[in-house]
Scaffold this motif. Structure first.
Motif, short mmCIF file in Angstrom:
data_model
loop_
_atom_site.label_atom_id
_atom_site.label_comp_id
_atom_site.label_asym_id
_atom_site.label_seq_id
_atom_site.Cartn_x
_atom_site.Cartn_y
_atom_site.Cartn_z
N LEU A 39 28.62 46.44 -118.82
CA LEU A 39 28.30 47.15 -117.54
C LEU A 39 27.17 47.77 -117.37
O LEU A 39 26.08 48.80 -117.14
N ARG A 40 26.72 48.66 -118.83
CA ARG A 40 26.05 49.62 -118.66
C ARG A 40 24.76 48.98 -119.29
O ARG A 40 23.89 49.68 -118.41
N GLU A 41 24.40 47.53 -119.45
CA GLU A 41 22.98 47.79 -119.86
C GLU A 41 22.54 47.21 -117.85
O GLU A 41 21.56 47.17 -118.15
N ALA A 42 23.79 46.63 -117.75
CA ALA A 42 23.19 46.13 -116.28
C ALA A 42 22.98 47.02 -115.04
O ALA A 42 22.74 46.89 -113.86
N SER A 43 23.51 48.46 -115.65
CA SER A 43 23.37 49.33 -114.66
C SER A 43 22.52 49.79 -113.96
O SER A 43 21.61 50.45 -114.25
N THR A 44 22.35 50.13 -112.74
CA THR A 44 21.13 50.73 -112.00
C THR A 44 21.16 52.44 -111.51
O THR A 44 20.70 52.65 -111.13
N ASN A 45 21.42 52.60 -113.12
CA ASN A 45 21.63 54.37 -113.22
C ASN A 45 20.48 55.14 -113.41
O ASN A 45 19.84 53.91 -113.46
N LEU A 46 20.54 56.08 -113.58
CA LEU A 46 19.37 56.60 -113.96
C LEU A 46 18.24 56.59 -114.82
O LEU A 46 17.38 56.39 -115.57
N HIS A 47 19.18 56.50 -116.15
CA HIS A 47 18.82 56.29 -117.27
C HIS A 47 18.17 55.30 -117.83
O HIS A 47 16.85 55.40 -118.53
N GLY A 52 12.77 52.04 -117.48
CA GLY A 52 12.46 50.67 -117.47
C GLY A 52 13.05 49.40 -117.19
O GLY A 52 11.71 48.00 -117.12
N HIS A 53 14.14 50.13 -117.19
CA HIS A 53 14.80 48.34 -117.67
C HIS A 53 15.22 48.13 -116.05
O HIS A 53 15.39 48.07 -115.71
N ILE A 54 13.87 47.60 -115.63
CA ILE A 54 14.34 47.16 -113.92
C ILE A 54 14.72 45.89 -113.92
O ILE A 54 15.48 45.23 -112.61
N ALA A 55 14.83 45.00 -114.77
CA ALA A 55 15.81 43.82 -114.93
C ALA A 55 17.70 44.28 -114.29
O ALA A 55 18.77 43.84 -113.22
N THR A 56 17.46 45.44 -114.16
CA THR A 56 19.15 45.81 -114.00
C THR A 56 19.30 45.63 -112.17
O THR A 56 20.29 45.54 -111.92
#
Length: 228
Positions: A39-47, A52-56
């Motif tokens: 969930l942390r890796e897939a989250s669209t949070n600010l971090h 640049g984790h646009i895949a989220t």
């Protein structure tokens, strides 16, 4: 053929449902720490967005934070099915994407400004933010295009009151994301109303211009007598 035609007409909704169920089953098989990591890796949070984790933006719509609420999922899928059926898959998909991405971007901007101005806690940059609720709010707002004029105000006021009450009772950044997503949906609905009206007027003009010219009956009769 009779069965496949309606299913094809709802292809985006069916694809979303299948992936959401698969993601929920996959997540339920993991241990709590592993679930939190996913969930942390897939989250669209600010971090994540700042890194640049646009895949989220894609992964997050198929996940839920905590135990899956199957009644909520069924309600969302019903909303999506109605929207795709009346608007078409292409328009529905655009509304889905613009609502989800647009609201996520606005929330991220708000968090960035709030954190750097010391109005908000730094921990919000790492908050878990997954789910399809932004897209659902935008889709719901856009449906004003397909309602009778007398019902559009009722629909808009009802949904606005719902998200406003939610934001007042639980003033989280997610609640304000729902307000932004609903506003995007209303804007798209207004655009669809105008675009469809222009297209209808253009089709009416084209149909009228292609009709063969009709001679006046009196003039035709007069010409016939003259030739005799």
């Amino acid at each position: 053929m009779r069965v496949s035609a309606p299913l094809f007409r709802l292809r985006v909704t069916i694809t979303y449902l299948a992936l959401a169920i698969a993601s929920s089953i996959f997540l339920s098989q993991l241990r709590p720490h592993a679930q939190w990591h996913v969930l942390r890796e897939a989250s669209t949070n600010l971090h994540n967005l700042s890194d640049g984790h646009i895949a989220t933006l894609v992964a997050s719509v198929f996940l839920t934070d905590g135990e899956v609420n199957w009644l909520w999922l069924a309600s969302v899928v019903a909303l999506f099915a109605v929207a795709e059926w009346v608007s078409g898959s292409r328009r529905f998909l655009w509304t889905f994407l613009l609502g989800h991405i647009g609201a996520t971007a606005l929330v991220a901007i708000g968090l960035f400004v709030g954190i750097h101005a010391n109005w908000l806690a730094d921990s919000l940059a790492m908050a878990i933010d997954v789910g399809v609720s932004y897209a659902a709010a935008a889709v719901a707002g856009s449906l004003i295009r397909y309602l009778y004029r007398s019902w559009r105000i009722v629909w808009a006021v009802g949904w606005t009151a719902l998200v406003a009450v939610a934001a007042i009772s639980d003033p989280t950044f997610t609640a304000f994301g729902h307000i932004a997503a609903l506003a995007i949906g209303f804007t798209l609905g207004a655009y669809y109303i105008r675009a469809d009206s222009i297209a209808k007027d253009a089709n009416t003009f084209d149909a009228a211009s292609t009709e063969p010219p009709q001679q006046d009956t009196a003039m035709t009769t007069l010409m016939t007598h003259e030739h005799r």
